[in-house]
Design a protein around this motif. Structure first.
Motif, PDB file in Angstrom:
ATOM      1  N   ALA A  31      60.227  55.529  37.222  1.00 22.54           N
ATOM      2  CA  ALA A  31      59.689  55.243  35.882  1.00 22.54           C
ATOM      3  C   ALA A  31      59.752  53.758  35.583  1.00 22.54           C
ATOM      4  O   ALA A  31      60.579  53.035  36.151  1.00 22.54           O
ATOM      5  CB  ALA A  31      60.491  56.011  34.826  1.00 22.54           C
ATOM      6  N   ARG A  41      51.229  51.277  31.493  1.00 22.34           N
ATOM      7  CA  ARG A  41      50.484  52.331  32.201  1.00 22.34           C
ATOM      8  C   ARG A  41      49.766  51.736  33.424  1.00 22.34           C
ATOM      9  O   ARG A  41      49.798  52.295  34.516  1.00 22.34           O
ATOM     10  CB  ARG A  41      49.482  52.982  31.223  1.00 22.34           C
ATOM     11  N   ALA A  44      52.280  50.907  36.143  1.00 24.27           N
ATOM     12  CA  ALA A  44      52.715  52.127  36.839  1.00 24.27           C
ATOM     13  C   ALA A  44      51.647  52.585  37.829  1.00 24.27           C
ATOM     14  O   ALA A  44      51.960  52.952  38.969  1.00 24.27           O
ATOM     15  CB  ALA A  44      53.016  53.229  35.823  1.00 24.27           C
ATOM     16  N   PRO A  50      55.528  57.022  39.005  1.00 23.78           N
ATOM     17  CA  PRO A  50      55.067  58.269  38.369  1.00 23.78           C
ATOM     18  C   PRO A  50      55.042  58.245  36.842  1.00 23.78           C
ATOM     19  O   PRO A  50      54.155  58.823  36.224  1.00 23.78           O
ATOM     20  CB  PRO A  50      56.058  59.324  38.866  1.00 23.78           C
ATOM     21  N   LYS A  51      56.050  57.601  36.200  1.00 25.33           N
ATOM     22  CA  LYS A  51      56.112  57.683  34.730  1.00 25.33           C
ATOM     23  C   LYS A  51      56.120  56.296  34.097  1.00 25.33           C
ATOM     24  O   LYS A  51      56.803  55.396  34.601  1.00 25.33           O
ATOM     25  CB  LYS A  51      57.391  58.416  34.282  1.00 25.33           C
ATOM     26  N   TYR A  53      57.019  54.641  30.384  1.00 27.19           N
ATOM     27  CA  TYR A  53      57.533  54.837  29.024  1.00 27.19           C
ATOM     28  C   TYR A  53      57.195  53.617  28.178  1.00 27.19           C
ATOM     29  O   TYR A  53      57.179  52.483  28.677  1.00 27.19           O
ATOM     30  CB  TYR A  53      59.053  55.021  29.054  1.00 27.19           C
ATOM     31  N   ASP A  58      63.263  55.573  25.518  1.00 32.63           N
ATOM     32  CA  ASP A  58      62.694  56.756  26.171  1.00 32.63           C
ATOM     33  C   ASP A  58      63.043  56.783  27.654  1.00 32.63           C
ATOM     34  O   ASP A  58      63.349  57.837  28.219  1.00 32.63           O
ATOM     35  CB  ASP A  58      61.165  56.783  26.002  1.00 32.63           C
ATOM     36  N   ASP A  62      65.729  59.520  29.977  1.00 32.98           N
ATOM     37  CA  ASP A  62      65.268  60.319  31.123  1.00 32.98           C
ATOM     38  C   ASP A  62      66.475  60.630  32.013  1.00 32.98           C
ATOM     39  O   ASP A  62      66.975  59.768  32.747  1.00 32.98           O
ATOM     40  CB  ASP A  62      64.206  59.524  31.891  1.00 32.98           C
TER      41      ASP A  62
END
Ligand code: NDP
Length: 333
Positions: A31, A41, A44, A50-51, A53, A58, A62
């Motif tokens: 992440a 975004r 990533a 994969p993620k 935030y 946040d 995780d």
């Protein structure tokens, strides 16, 4: 498997650290957190994370993440580290650890109290060149180290000419950016501690808002070695180097103050010169490998949190010396 969260959609993460974490057989980046959701975004997507935030909170929440790598701007390291530590995450933090010694010490104390591993990403002590120099010095081949010279004047590339040159509040300036690395590399190679420093700074066209873009100075070590250093953002044509001169020989590291696994080390004794064999390894991959091992073995990473406090203490003393015109004692960890 160590699952990493990356705090900060940064250049160093993109260029070196995300690839370094991904290169390990026992870790991957799961992440990233960015303050800008769209940039996060895209980051990533580009780096196959994969993620994404849109807040550090946040990411920290995780529960699948074991460790975080913090490469936000310097004024945020403390808060991000303390938040991650309070959630039981191991923390590998970029240098300088923080803007003040109290902050850096608080980070180290919190990690110790929580029983998590804390490291400082001082990449240069992971360089095969510096590791060989340290071995040669420890073997006694150059005798007693009398003096060292660090040439770390570089040109800050245009895409990095942002907070480093105009934001004192973000810990900009060449001292917090580069002198911390000199301090750590010298401490590592010499196995010694800096006790006092004297320095002069300059602002020669790149630094704004009162920030220095060049610094020269001298550090005195506990065992008596003196070391001169020159750091700058404004020197496009300078070689980097790291030399140690002892009673029985001199070591010349050429092109060794760099992120790349490159450079040479020459041992000179009298008229004889011998190039020391170096097996280069990606510095950042070694940093991550050692950190993953430290988590597994409950051991120290390549550069610990305390190492980060000590390099910051030297840098702050250098800044104070340049500001006051006086020699300044370096605070302990
Ligand atoms: P960057 O300027 O690339 O990134 C720092 C922060 O700036 C990011 O976390 C990001 O915030 C924000 N940011 C990044 N790109 C943009 C953009 N295009 N527009 C607006 N904001 C942006 O810094 P570096 O990667 O050079 O340095 C980050 C940290 O790493 C510093 O602490 C530095 O000292 C350290 N460093 C260490 C090195 C080493 O070898 N050990 C080498 C280089 C840096 P957000 O995450 O919120 O999106």
């Amino acid at each position: 498997m160590v699952l990493w969260g990356v705090i900060g959609a940064s250049t160093i993460g993109r260029d070196w650290m995300v690839p370094a974490i991904s290169a390990q057989p026992d870790s991957r980046v799961a992440a990233v957190a960015s303050s800008d959701p769209e940039r996060g975004r895209r980051y990533a997507e580009e780096l196959n994370i994969p993620k994404a935030y849109s807040s550090v909170g946040d990411l920290i929440a995780d529960a699948t993440l074991d460790a975080v790598y913090i490469s936000t701007t310097n004024e945020s390291h403390e808060q991000h580290a303390l938040t991650a530590i309070s959630a039981g995450k191991h923390v590998l933090c970029e240098k300088p650890l923080a803007l003040s010694l109290d902050s850096a010490r608080a980070m180290v104390a919190a990690a110790a109290a929580a029983g998590v591993v804390m490291g400082t990403n001082h990449h240069l002590r992971n360089a095969a060149t510096h590791r060989r120099m340290r071995d040669v010095i420890q073997s006694g081949t150059i005798g007693r180290p009398l003096a060292a010279r660090v040439f770390h004047a570089v040109y800050l590339p245009p895409h990095l000419q942002s907070w480093r040159i105009d934001r004192p509040d973000a810990g900009g300036g060449v001292i917090l950016d580069i002198t911390v690395h000199d301090a750590d590399t010298l401490r590592f190679a010499l196995s010694d501690e800096v006790v006092e420093v004297t320095a002069m700074t300059a602002s020669q066209g790149m630094g704004r808002a009162g920030l220095e873009d060049g610094v020269m100075g001298v550090m005195r070590f506990e065992k008596g070695t003196i070391a001169q250093f020159h750091d700058a953002f404004t020197a496009p044509h300078a070689y980097t180097g790291f030399e140690v001169h002892g009673t029985e020989g001199s070591l010349y590291g050429r092109d060794v103050m760099t992120q790349r696994p490159t450079g040479t080390v020459t041992l000179r004794r009298g008229d004889s010169e011998e190039e020391i064999a170096i097996e280069h390894e990606n510095l950042y991959e070694r940093s991550v490998r050692c950190f993953n091992e430290a988590i597994r073995d409950k051991a120290e990473p390549a550069a610990s949190g305390v190492d980060g406090v000590r390099s910051l203490a030297v840098a702050l003393a250098v800044r104070e010396s340049a500001g006051t015109g006086r020699t300044v004692r370096v605070a302990g960890a």
